[in-house]
Design a protein around this motif. Structure first.
Motif, PDB file in Angstrom:
ATOM      1  N   ASP A 210       7.427   2.340  -9.362  1.00 21.40           N
ATOM      2  CA  ASP A 210       6.418   3.254  -9.292  1.00 21.40           C
ATOM      3  C   ASP A 210       6.198   4.016  -7.803  1.00 21.40           C
ATOM      4  O   ASP A 210       5.083   4.198  -7.644  1.00 21.40           O
ATOM      5  CB  ASP A 210       5.368   3.088 -10.041  1.00 21.40           C
ATOM      6  N   GLY A 211       6.989   4.051  -7.075  1.00 22.44           N
ATOM      7  CA  GLY A 211       6.935   4.740  -5.554  1.00 22.44           C
ATOM      8  C   GLY A 211       6.254   3.493  -4.695  1.00 22.44           C
ATOM      9  O   GLY A 211       5.829   4.260  -3.651  1.00 22.44           O
ATOM     10  N   THR A 212       5.848   2.314  -5.068  1.00 17.18           N
ATOM     11  CA  THR A 212       5.202   1.489  -4.100  1.00 17.18           C
ATOM     12  C   THR A 212       6.359   0.231  -3.920  1.00 17.18           C
ATOM     13  O   THR A 212       6.853  -0.185  -4.936  1.00 17.18           O
ATOM     14  CB  THR A 212       4.175   0.738  -5.017  1.00 17.18           C
ATOM     15  N   ALA A 213       6.276  -0.174  -2.750  1.00 12.24           N
ATOM     16  CA  ALA A 213       7.270  -1.069  -2.406  1.00 12.24           C
ATOM     17  C   ALA A 213       6.601  -2.421  -1.793  1.00 12.24           C
ATOM     18  O   ALA A 213       5.520  -2.173  -1.200  1.00 12.24           O
ATOM     19  CB  ALA A 213       8.511  -0.778  -1.329  1.00 12.24           C
ATOM     20  N   THR A 214       6.961  -3.645  -2.045  1.00 12.14           N
ATOM     21  CA  THR A 214       6.089  -4.781  -1.440  1.00 12.14           C
ATOM     22  C   THR A 214       7.359  -5.358  -0.479  1.00 12.14           C
ATOM     23  O   THR A 214       8.335  -5.648  -0.731  1.00 12.14           O
ATOM     24  CB  THR A 214       6.004  -5.881  -2.417  1.00 12.14           C
ATOM     25  N   LEU A 215       6.953  -5.600   0.825  1.00 10.58           N
ATOM     26  CA  LEU A 215       7.654  -6.054   1.995  1.00 10.58           C
ATOM     27  C   LEU A 215       7.054  -7.390   2.375  1.00 10.58           C
ATOM     28  O   LEU A 215       5.940  -7.609   2.583  1.00 10.58           O
ATOM     29  CB  LEU A 215       7.913  -5.104   2.837  1.00 10.58           C
ATOM     30  N   GLU A 216       7.827  -8.162   2.636  1.00 13.69           N
ATOM     31  CA  GLU A 216       7.614  -9.469   3.431  1.00 13.69           C
ATOM     32  C   GLU A 216       8.243  -9.254   4.885  1.00 13.69           C
ATOM     33  O   GLU A 216       9.146  -8.502   4.942  1.00 13.69           O
ATOM     34  CB  GLU A 216       8.060 -10.737   2.901  1.00 13.69           C
ATOM     35  N   LYS A 217       7.466  -9.898   6.020  1.00 11.40           N
ATOM     36  CA  LYS A 217       8.039  -9.993   7.432  1.00 11.40           C
ATOM     37  C   LYS A 217       8.150  -8.445   7.701  1.00 11.40           C
ATOM     38  O   LYS A 217       8.858  -7.928   8.373  1.00 11.40           O
ATOM     39  CB  LYS A 217       9.391 -10.539   7.359  1.00 11.40           C
ATOM     40  N   ALA A 218       7.074  -7.682   7.713  1.00 12.81           N
ATOM     41  CA  ALA A 218       7.097  -6.353   7.764  1.00 12.81           C
ATOM     42  C   ALA A 218       6.476  -5.827   8.978  1.00 12.81           C
ATOM     43  O   ALA A 218       5.567  -6.479   9.603  1.00 12.81           O
ATOM     44  CB  ALA A 218       6.086  -5.583   6.930  1.00 12.81           C
ATOM     45  N   ARG A 219       6.991  -4.702   9.574  1.00  8.64           N
ATOM     46  CA  ARG A 219       6.758  -4.199  10.838  1.00  8.64           C
ATOM     47  C   ARG A 219       6.716  -2.606  10.654  1.00  8.64           C
ATOM     48  O   ARG A 219       7.418  -2.199   9.730  1.00  8.64           O
ATOM     49  CB  ARG A 219       7.673  -4.511  11.985  1.00  8.64           C
ATOM     50  N   ASN A 220       5.954  -1.795  11.651  1.00  8.47           N
ATOM     51  CA  ASN A 220       6.166  -0.496  11.463  1.00  8.47           C
ATOM     52  C   ASN A 220       6.530   0.010  12.768  1.00  8.47           C
ATOM     53  O   ASN A 220       6.645  -0.661  13.896  1.00  8.47           O
ATOM     54  CB  ASN A 220       4.682   0.174  11.276  1.00  8.47           C
TER      55      ASN A 220
ATOM     56  N   VAL B  66       6.637   4.654   8.799  1.00  9.04           N
ATOM     57  CA  VAL B  66       7.935   4.256   8.887  1.00  9.04           C
ATOM     58  C   VAL B  66       7.842   2.524   8.834  1.00  9.04           C
ATOM     59  O   VAL B  66       7.147   2.143   9.888  1.00  9.04           O
ATOM     60  CB  VAL B  66       8.803   4.653   9.867  1.00  9.04           C
ATOM     61  N   PHE B  67       8.405   1.986   8.034  1.00  8.19           N
ATOM     62  CA  PHE B  67       8.036   0.590   7.753  1.00  8.19           C
ATOM     63  C   PHE B  67       9.579  -0.316   7.751  1.00  8.19           C
ATOM     64  O   PHE B  67      10.370   0.539   6.971  1.00  8.19           O
ATOM     65  CB  PHE B  67       7.199   0.134   6.647  1.00  8.19           C
ATOM     66  N   PHE B  68       9.468  -1.498   8.180  1.00  6.14           N
ATOM     67  CA  PHE B  68      10.661  -2.235   8.126  1.00  6.14           C
ATOM     68  C   PHE B  68      10.421  -3.555   7.387  1.00  6.14           C
ATOM     69  O   PHE B  68       9.194  -4.107   7.734  1.00  6.14           O
ATOM     70  CB  PHE B  68      11.345  -2.438   9.186  1.00  6.14           C
ATOM     71  N   GLY B  69      11.223  -4.146   6.707  1.00  4.09           N
ATOM     72  CA  GLY B  69      10.727  -5.585   6.027  1.00  4.09           C
ATOM     73  C   GLY B  69      11.800  -5.973   5.088  1.00  4.09           C
ATOM     74  O   GLY B  69      12.662  -5.202   4.549  1.00  4.09           O
ATOM     75  N   LEU B  70      11.462  -7.000   4.650  1.00  2.00           N
ATOM     76  CA  LEU B  70      12.131  -7.929   3.361  1.00  2.00           C
ATOM     77  C   LEU B  70      11.720  -7.057   2.054  1.00  2.00           C
ATOM     78  O   LEU B  70      10.375  -7.457   1.784  1.00  2.00           O
ATOM     79  CB  LEU B  70      12.092  -9.187   3.431  1.00  2.00           C
ATOM     80  N   LEU B  71      12.211  -6.517   1.381  1.00  5.58           N
ATOM     81  CA  LEU B  71      12.142  -5.855   0.144  1.00  5.58           C
ATOM     82  C   LEU B  71      11.992  -7.015  -0.833  1.00  5.58           C
ATOM     83  O   LEU B  71      13.060  -7.628  -1.296  1.00  5.58           O
ATOM     84  CB  LEU B  71      12.974  -4.655  -0.403  1.00  5.58           C
TER      85      LEU B  71
ATOM     86  N   PRO C 234       3.497  -5.348  15.403  1.00  6.92           N
ATOM     87  CA  PRO C 234       3.720  -6.636  15.270  1.00  6.92           C
ATOM     88  C   PRO C 234       3.973  -7.148  13.799  1.00  6.92           C
ATOM     89  O   PRO C 234       3.684  -6.165  12.923  1.00  6.92           O
ATOM     90  CB  PRO C 234       2.463  -7.378  15.629  1.00  6.92           C
ATOM     91  N   GLU C 235       4.686  -8.001  13.548  1.00  3.53           N
ATOM     92  CA  GLU C 235       4.860  -8.583  12.168  1.00  3.53           C
ATOM     93  C   GLU C 235       3.900  -9.079  11.211  1.00  3.53           C
ATOM     94  O   GLU C 235       2.790  -9.578  11.980  1.00  3.53           O
ATOM     95  CB  GLU C 235       6.133  -9.419  12.098  1.00  3.53           C
ATOM     96  N   VAL C 236       3.862  -8.529  10.109  1.00  4.08           N
ATOM     97  CA  VAL C 236       2.650  -8.965   9.387  1.00  4.08           C
ATOM     98  C   VAL C 236       3.372  -9.847   8.189  1.00  4.08           C
ATOM     99  O   VAL C 236       4.546  -9.589   7.784  1.00  4.08           O
ATOM    100  CB  VAL C 236       1.945  -7.898   8.709  1.00  4.08           C
ATOM    101  N   PRO C 237       2.798 -10.576   7.372  1.00  2.57           N
ATOM    102  CA  PRO C 237       3.601 -11.520   6.399  1.00  2.57           C
ATOM    103  C   PRO C 237       3.669 -10.699   5.085  1.00  2.57           C
ATOM    104  O   PRO C 237       4.670 -10.961   4.742  1.00  2.57           O
ATOM    105  CB  PRO C 237       2.607 -12.703   6.150  1.00  2.57           C
TER     106      PRO C 237
END
Length: 104
Positions: free
Chosen positions: A36-46, A26-31, A73-76
């Motif tokens: 194809d079933g893959t998301a790139t997030l920025e400012k991501a947390r789990n 379960v991840f949170f971030g700016l989409l 913690p947040e990752v870029p």
């Protein structure tokens, strides 16, 4: 408008989202991208653990984590593979995710 078109719109508007994966991540971030079933997030947390008061994954998108949750913690930047769901986070949830400290 189909689901894929709505996702593309969300990317162009850069919304905060909660993403789940086939492996129960379960991840949170700016989409910032989706394909194809893959998301790139920025400012991501789990979310490693959420308490009963959150009311599940949709609660994490609707109201965000509570003090009893365990948020990493947040990752870029993060590439999330094998997505099973993607939910837009409300403004209240975004504030809660961004403020959530790690709890031991």
């Amino acid at each position: 408008m189909g689901a894929r078109e709505r996702m593309v719109t969300a990317v162009s508007n850069q919304k905060y989202v909660v993403v789940t994966t086939e492996y129960k991540g379960v991840f949170f971030g700016l989409l910032v991208g989706i394909r194809d079933g893959t998301a790139t997030l920025e400012k991501a947390r789990n979310c490693l653990y959420w308490s009963q008061d959150v009311r599940g994954v949709f609660g994490l998108a609707a109201t965000g984590p509570t003090p009893s949750c365990r948020i990493g913690p947040e990752v870029p930047s993060l590439i999330v593979m094998k997505m099973t769901s993607l939910a837009e986070a409300t403004p209240d949830a975004v504030k809660a995710w961004q403020a959530a400290p790690w709890r031991v």
